[in-house]
Design a protein around this motif. Structure first.
Motif, PDB file in Angstrom:
ATOM      1  N   SER A   1       0.830  -1.210   0.000  1.00 44.46           N
ATOM      2  CA  SER A   1       0.000   0.000   0.000  1.00 44.46           C
ATOM      3  C   SER A   1       0.864   1.259   0.000  1.00 44.46           C
ATOM      4  O   SER A   1       0.533   2.245  -0.664  1.00 44.46           O
ATOM      5  CB  SER A   1      -0.944   0.003   1.203  1.00 44.46           C
ATOM      6  OG  SER A   1      -1.911  -1.018   1.066  1.00 44.46           O
TER       7      SER A   1
ATOM      8  N   ARG B   1       2.073   1.726  -3.572  1.00 44.99           N
ATOM      9  CA  ARG B   1       0.975   2.225  -4.414  1.00 44.99           C
ATOM     10  C   ARG B   1       0.681   3.694  -4.099  1.00 44.99           C
ATOM     11  O   ARG B   1       0.360   4.475  -4.996  1.00 44.99           O
ATOM     12  CB  ARG B   1      -0.277   1.380  -4.223  1.00 44.99           C
ATOM     13  CG  ARG B   1      -0.180   0.003  -4.874  1.00 44.99           C
ATOM     14  CD  ARG B   1      -1.426  -0.829  -4.668  1.00 44.99           C
ATOM     15  NE  ARG B   1      -2.613  -0.180  -5.183  1.00 44.99           N
ATOM     16  CZ  ARG B   1      -3.849  -0.532  -4.826  1.00 44.99           C
ATOM     17  NH1 ARG B   1      -4.056  -1.508  -3.942  1.00 44.99           N
ATOM     18  NH2 ARG B   1      -4.896   0.103  -5.328  1.00 44.99           N
ATOM     19  N   THR B   2       0.789   4.080  -2.824  1.00 42.32           N
ATOM     20  CA  THR B   2       0.536   5.469  -2.440  1.00 42.32           C
ATOM     21  C   THR B   2       1.629   6.375  -2.993  1.00 42.32           C
ATOM     22  O   THR B   2       1.338   7.477  -3.497  1.00 42.32           O
ATOM     23  CB  THR B   2       0.423   5.592  -0.908  1.00 42.32           C
ATOM     24  OG1 THR B   2      -0.619   4.724  -0.459  1.00 42.32           O
ATOM     25  CG2 THR B   2       0.102   7.018  -0.490  1.00 42.32           C
TER      26      THR B   2
ATOM     27  N   ASP C   1      -3.302   1.879   4.223  1.00 42.78           N
ATOM     28  CA  ASP C   1      -4.356   1.023   3.670  1.00 42.78           C
ATOM     29  C   ASP C   1      -5.050   1.775   2.544  1.00 42.78           C
ATOM     30  O   ASP C   1      -5.258   2.984   2.626  1.00 42.78           O
ATOM     31  CB  ASP C   1      -5.375   0.653   4.753  1.00 42.78           C
ATOM     32  CG  ASP C   1      -6.441  -0.279   4.227  1.00 42.78           C
ATOM     33  OD1 ASP C   1      -6.125  -1.457   3.973  1.00 42.78           O
ATOM     34  OD2 ASP C   1      -7.582   0.174   4.041  1.00 42.78           O
ATOM     35  N   ILE C   2      -5.414   1.049   1.502  1.00 46.87           N
ATOM     36  CA  ILE C   2      -6.121   1.634   0.365  1.00 46.87           C
ATOM     37  C   ILE C   2      -7.495   0.981   0.291  1.00 46.87           C
ATOM     38  O   ILE C   2      -7.601  -0.247   0.309  1.00 46.87           O
ATOM     39  CB  ILE C   2      -5.341   1.405  -0.939  1.00 46.87           C
ATOM     40  CG1 ILE C   2      -3.946   2.025  -0.826  1.00 46.87           C
ATOM     41  CG2 ILE C   2      -6.106   1.986  -2.138  1.00 46.87           C
ATOM     42  CD1 ILE C   2      -2.994   1.616  -1.931  1.00 46.87           C
ATOM     43  N   HIS C   3      -8.533   1.805   0.228  1.00 49.02           N
ATOM     44  CA  HIS C   3      -9.887   1.266   0.168  1.00 49.02           C
ATOM     45  C   HIS C   3     -10.799   2.176  -0.643  1.00 49.02           C
ATOM     46  O   HIS C   3     -10.572   3.368  -0.752  1.00 49.02           O
ATOM     47  CB  HIS C   3     -10.449   1.033   1.580  1.00 49.02           C
ATOM     48  CG  HIS C   3     -10.312   2.212   2.479  1.00 49.02           C
ATOM     49  ND1 HIS C   3      -9.171   2.468   3.218  1.00 49.02           N
ATOM     50  CD2 HIS C   3     -11.161   3.233   2.748  1.00 49.02           C
ATOM     51  CE1 HIS C   3      -9.326   3.576   3.908  1.00 49.02           C
ATOM     52  NE2 HIS C   3     -10.525   4.073   3.636  1.00 49.02           N
TER      53      HIS C   3
ATOM     54  N   TYR D   1      -6.187   6.548   0.162  1.00 53.27           N
ATOM     55  CA  TYR D   1      -4.858   6.013   0.420  1.00 53.27           C
ATOM     56  C   TYR D   1      -4.536   6.501   1.827  1.00 53.27           C
ATOM     57  O   TYR D   1      -3.979   7.576   2.010  1.00 53.27           O
ATOM     58  CB  TYR D   1      -3.863   6.539  -0.619  1.00 53.27           C
ATOM     59  CG  TYR D   1      -4.094   5.973  -2.003  1.00 53.27           C
ATOM     60  CD1 TYR D   1      -3.191   5.067  -2.546  1.00 53.27           C
ATOM     61  CD2 TYR D   1      -5.207   6.338  -2.766  1.00 53.27           C
ATOM     62  CE1 TYR D   1      -3.393   4.540  -3.822  1.00 53.27           C
ATOM     63  CE2 TYR D   1      -5.411   5.813  -4.031  1.00 53.27           C
ATOM     64  CZ  TYR D   1      -4.506   4.920  -4.556  1.00 53.27           C
ATOM     65  OH  TYR D   1      -4.704   4.393  -5.817  1.00 53.27           O
TER      66      TYR D   1
END
Length: 192
Positions: free
Chosen positions: A33, A36-37, A123-125, A136
């Protein structure tokens, strides 16, 4: 309407890149995560703003009581689940840590909160922002002073202190994974 121009978020963006670039992730999922961020942050300061449709960086905090036996969660008004405190970054925020502490203070009504400056999770949601987007979320441990009294904010149905090993249901995705790294942050604080 708040100013969401990329230049407004320049300091916060620089802090987010620096913070996540040097952060040692607390789990393989958090490392993925984080990466990705950092990719999202390549879009520039606009990635800090909720107006960024592909997603935006948010900041949240798991609030612990002084001995770590309990955590403060809110029953979020929009999602109907228990979750850590936090939310969107604002133009006046100069760091992710400051945004997380501001959000925790606003949503808990507790004065005198202190924050460990090292993230405990990323955490990505999926969220409903702007008709559908992603958070993010960079997460921190925050410590309440002894005798703290919480006040429900407009964003919550309720606030509650729960034993750190018995969290309530329904619980939001990835909230439980914050307990172990938050307790580690508390132990570092006590030892330091």
């Amino acid at each position: 309407m708040p100013d969401t121009s990329p230049t407004t978020y320049a300091d916060l963006h620089a802090d987010a890149v620096a913070t996540l670039s040097r952060w040692t992730a607390t789990s393989p999922a958090a490392a993925a995560s984080r990466d990705r961020t950092l990719s999202l942050l390549a879009a520039g300061p606009v990635a800090m703003s909720r107006a960024h449709r592909p997603g935006h960086v948010t900041a949240s905090a798991l609030v612990l009581d002084p001995d770590g036996g309990r955590v403060l969660l809110c029953l979020h008004r929009k999602i109907g689940r228990w979750v850590q405190l936090g939310g969107h970054c604002e133009p006046g925020d100069r760091s992710l840590a400051a945004a997380a502490l501001r959000e925790a203070t606003e949503e808990s009504g507790i004065t005198g909160l202190t924050l460990d400056p090292t993230p405990i999770d990323v955490d990505i949601h999926e969220v409903a922002c702007q008709g559908g987007s992603r958070h993010y979320d960079v997460r921190y441990a925050v410590f309440a002073p002894a005798g703290a009294t919480e006040q429900v904010s407009d964003e919550s149905e309720a606030l509650g202190w729960f034993p750190s090993d018995r969290l309530p249901e329904p619980l939001a995705h990835a909230t439980a994974q914050l307990v172990a790294p938050a307790l580690s942050a508390l132990a570092r604080r006590a030892a330091g």
